[in-house]
Design a protein around this motif. Structure first.
Motif, PDB file in Angstrom:
ATOM      1  N   PHE A   1       1.008  -1.088   0.043  1.00  0.00           N
ATOM      2  CA  PHE A   1      -0.085  -0.005  -0.141  1.00  0.00           C
ATOM      3  C   PHE A   1       1.107   1.333   0.041  1.00  0.00           C
ATOM      4  CE2 PHE A   1      -2.213   3.492   2.003  1.00  0.00           C
ATOM      5  CZ  PHE A   1      -3.284   3.592   1.164  1.00  0.00           C
ATOM      6  N   ALA A   2       0.419   2.361  -0.889  1.00  0.00           N
ATOM      7  CA  ALA A   2       1.219   3.511  -0.876  1.00  0.00           C
ATOM      8  C   ALA A   2       0.257   4.491  -1.386  1.00  0.00           C
ATOM      9  CB  ALA A   2       2.258   3.446  -1.955  1.00  0.00           C
ATOM     10  N   GLY A   3      -0.220   5.285  -0.458  1.00  0.00           N
ATOM     11  CA  GLY A   3      -1.132   6.379  -0.522  1.00  0.00           C
ATOM     12  C   GLY A   3      -1.708   7.002   0.824  1.00  0.00           C
ATOM     13  N   ARG A   4      -2.716   7.643   0.541  1.00  0.00           N
ATOM     14  CA  ARG A   4      -3.444   8.395   1.569  1.00  0.00           C
ATOM     15  C   ARG A   4      -4.299   7.557   2.233  1.00  0.00           C
ATOM     16  NH1 ARG A   4      -2.726  13.645   3.276  1.00  0.00           N
ATOM     17  NH2 ARG A   4      -4.347  14.492   4.737  1.00  0.00           N
ATOM     18  N   LYS A   5      -4.804   7.613   3.588  1.00  0.00           N
ATOM     19  CA  LYS A   5      -5.511   6.646   4.298  1.00  0.00           C
ATOM     20  C   LYS A   5      -6.195   7.367   5.589  1.00  0.00           C
ATOM     21  CE  LYS A   5      -6.429   1.919   5.919  1.00  0.00           C
ATOM     22  NZ  LYS A   5      -5.727   0.624   6.398  1.00  0.00           N
ATOM     23  N   GLY A   6      -6.897   8.195   5.403  1.00  0.00           N
ATOM     24  CA  GLY A   6      -7.743   8.652   6.757  1.00  0.00           C
ATOM     25  C   GLY A   6      -6.791   9.152   7.638  1.00  0.00           C
ATOM     26  N   ALA A   7      -6.882   8.934   9.085  1.00  0.00           N
ATOM     27  CA  ALA A   7      -6.018   9.390   9.966  1.00  0.00           C
ATOM     28  C   ALA A   7      -4.510   9.162  10.081  1.00  0.00           C
ATOM     29  CB  ALA A   7      -6.343   8.857  11.411  1.00  0.00           C
ATOM     30  N   GLU A   8      -4.304   8.036   9.363  1.00  0.00           N
ATOM     31  CA  GLU A   8      -2.831   7.575   8.942  1.00  0.00           C
ATOM     32  C   GLU A   8      -2.328   8.650   8.104  1.00  0.00           C
ATOM     33  OE1 GLU A   8      -5.557   5.628   8.408  1.00  0.00           O
ATOM     34  OE2 GLU A   8      -4.807   3.875  10.188  1.00  0.00           O
TER      35      GLU A   8
END
Length: 468
Positions: free
Chosen positions: A342-349
């Motif tokens: 996984f490489a991307g934007r994920k909510g609070a992370e």
């Protein structure tokens, strides 16, 4: 019955003859098992084909040797069945139960009608012996009450785990002791061909599924166990620890050979001096690669692994990572070789990179300001490769890296993950390693020989008895 009257009953005579034949076949089988088969029995060919070690083998394939000596009053029932935990059980009324939710040691004793002064005395006596705060909900206890009118609690046994229990004595003199149960070691041999999965086929073979977990950890840097193929196979000489008839653990694997995609990977157990790693290939090279100590050069740890109050939500929750305080733009490196999943934007992370290193370890890097060159899902990365840069994306109060590690799908503290050395065994220790290899292979050959003998005995006995 007189001898002259015996033969007046031919049916009885036939039964006696059959009985004598069965007895003779049984003793013939025993002689074969002891490796002293008479050549006149017609089985000379079998004896000639078995090696000298096989001829002398008499124990079963599972070889048992006590490795942990029983301490005094271990709690095992004695020969006449009247003593348990060192307590004469026939003198007591025994009540068993479990620690309830929200129950402390003092609450448990109160529920068992123990006077307050004795509760306080036991609490004081336990200091330095057993931490009463470690009592867990659901763990079992065994209460021994006197059979007289007072029905007082004289002994309380609390099961700490499968290996130990705490014994609280209230009779006469107040005492607390932690006792280790009697355990035994069993040496085993297993050979398994993969048809479905490692887990399923190990279980189907009769070997403990704990062996599958042990092998997955040993070969974590060599074999992708999610990519096993039908026809892959392994053999292993391994040691199991039992308490009574209950399997507690697969303690160590002395030797293993895993054939994956047509290539064999041999592993040997060897405890090198001043080394945490214990598994090596036939050349004395480590089976595991070292992780980097940290994914970046940091100035301080701003938040550790465990339960904490989140600085933004102000709510207590489990923090499954370690926060490294560092300036925005500080390079973040992968701690080991692996594949980006996984490489991307994920909510609070925020911006996150997640890397699968093998079938055991996965790491994640959170709150990145941007990603490293070529870092995307499916890309291979090398140890030390820059996969991103420190930022404050997602739910964050300032620039930092939230670094996380999973082992077999469970979050673990990155600061406590042991990083075994990638260096080979030193030249000074190679002679000892070679001896360990020879001993492991000798164990394998002995267990195989024993397995062969008992398989043949079972076949011979079964066939002869059916014939009779």
């Amino acid at each position: 019955m007189e001898k002259r009257e015996f033969f007046r009953y031919p049916i009885i005579a036939v039964i006696c003859v059959i009985f004598l034949l069965v007895i003779s076949v049984f003793f013939l089988g025993v002689k074969v098992g002891e490796g002293r088969m008479d050549k006149e029995t017609g089985e000379k060919e079998l004896c000639d084909t078995l090696s000298e070690s096989v001829e002398k083998a008499t124990p079963p394939v599972r070889r048992e040797d006590p490795v942990i000596r029983m301490e005094e009053n271990t709690g095992e029932t004695d020969a006449d069945g009247v003593s348990q935990y060192g307590i004469p059980i026939e003198q007591y009324e025994i009540t068993e139960g479990v620690v309830r939710n929200g129950e402390f040691f003092s609450n448990l004793l109160s529920r068992l009608d123990v006077p307050g002064e004795k509760v306080q005395a036991l609490t004081q006596c336990a200091k330095g012996v057993f931490d009463l705060k470690t009592i867990r909900v659901g763990n079992e206890y065994h209460a021994f009450f006197s059979k007289d009118e007072e029905r007082e609690l004289d002994y309380l046994i609390y099961d700490i785990d499968k290996r130990e229990y705490a014994k609280f004595t209230l009779k006469d003199t107040i005492a607390v002791e932690v006792v280790r149960r009697e355990m035994r070691s069993v040496l085993n041999y297993a050979k398994v061909v993969i048809n479905t999965s490692l887990w399923v086929d190990v279980k189907r073979s009769g070997a403990p599924v704990l062996l599958a977990l042990k092998l997955a950890d040993m070969y974590a840097w060599t074999i992708d166990f999610f990519g096993l193929q039908k026809g892959d196979a392994f053999e292993a000489v391994y040691e199991t620890i039992y308490c009574g008839d209950e399997l507690l653990s697969v303690e160590k694997v002395h030797y293993a050979s895993f054939v994956h995609s047509g290539k064999a990977y041999d592993v040997y157990y060897f405890q090198a001096e001043n080394e945490s790693n214990t598994y090596w290939n036939e050349k004395g090279e480590s089976m595991r690669k070292a992780f980097l100590k940290a994914p970046l050069s940091f100035t301080r740890i701003s938040s550790g692994f465990g339960r904490r109050v989140h600085p933004i939500t102000r709510k207590a929750h489990q923090h499954n990572g370690v926060d490294y305080a560092a300036p925005k733009g500080t390079p973040v490196m992968s701690i080991g070789d692996g594949t980006v999943i996984f490489a991307g934007r994920k909510g609070a992370e925020g911006n996150m990179v997640k890397i699968k290193h093998n079938s055991v370890y996965t790491t994640a890097y959170l709150h990145l300001s941007k990603f490293g060159k070529g870092v995307k899902s499916g890309a291979r990365v090398a140890q030390g490769q820059v996969i991103g840069y420190v930022g404050s994306t997602g739910r964050s109060t300032g620039p930092h890296l939230d670094f996380r590690i999973w082992k077999n799908g469970t979050p673990v503290n990155p600061l406590k993950v042991s990083s075994p050395p990638a260096v080979p065994i030193s030249k000074e220790q190679m002679p000892d390693f070679e001896r360990a290899k020879s001993e492991a292979l000798a164990q394998k050959n002995t267990l195989l020989a024993e397995e062969t003998v008992f398989a043949v005995l079972g076949h011979l006995k079964g066939g002869d008895l059916e014939a009779v």
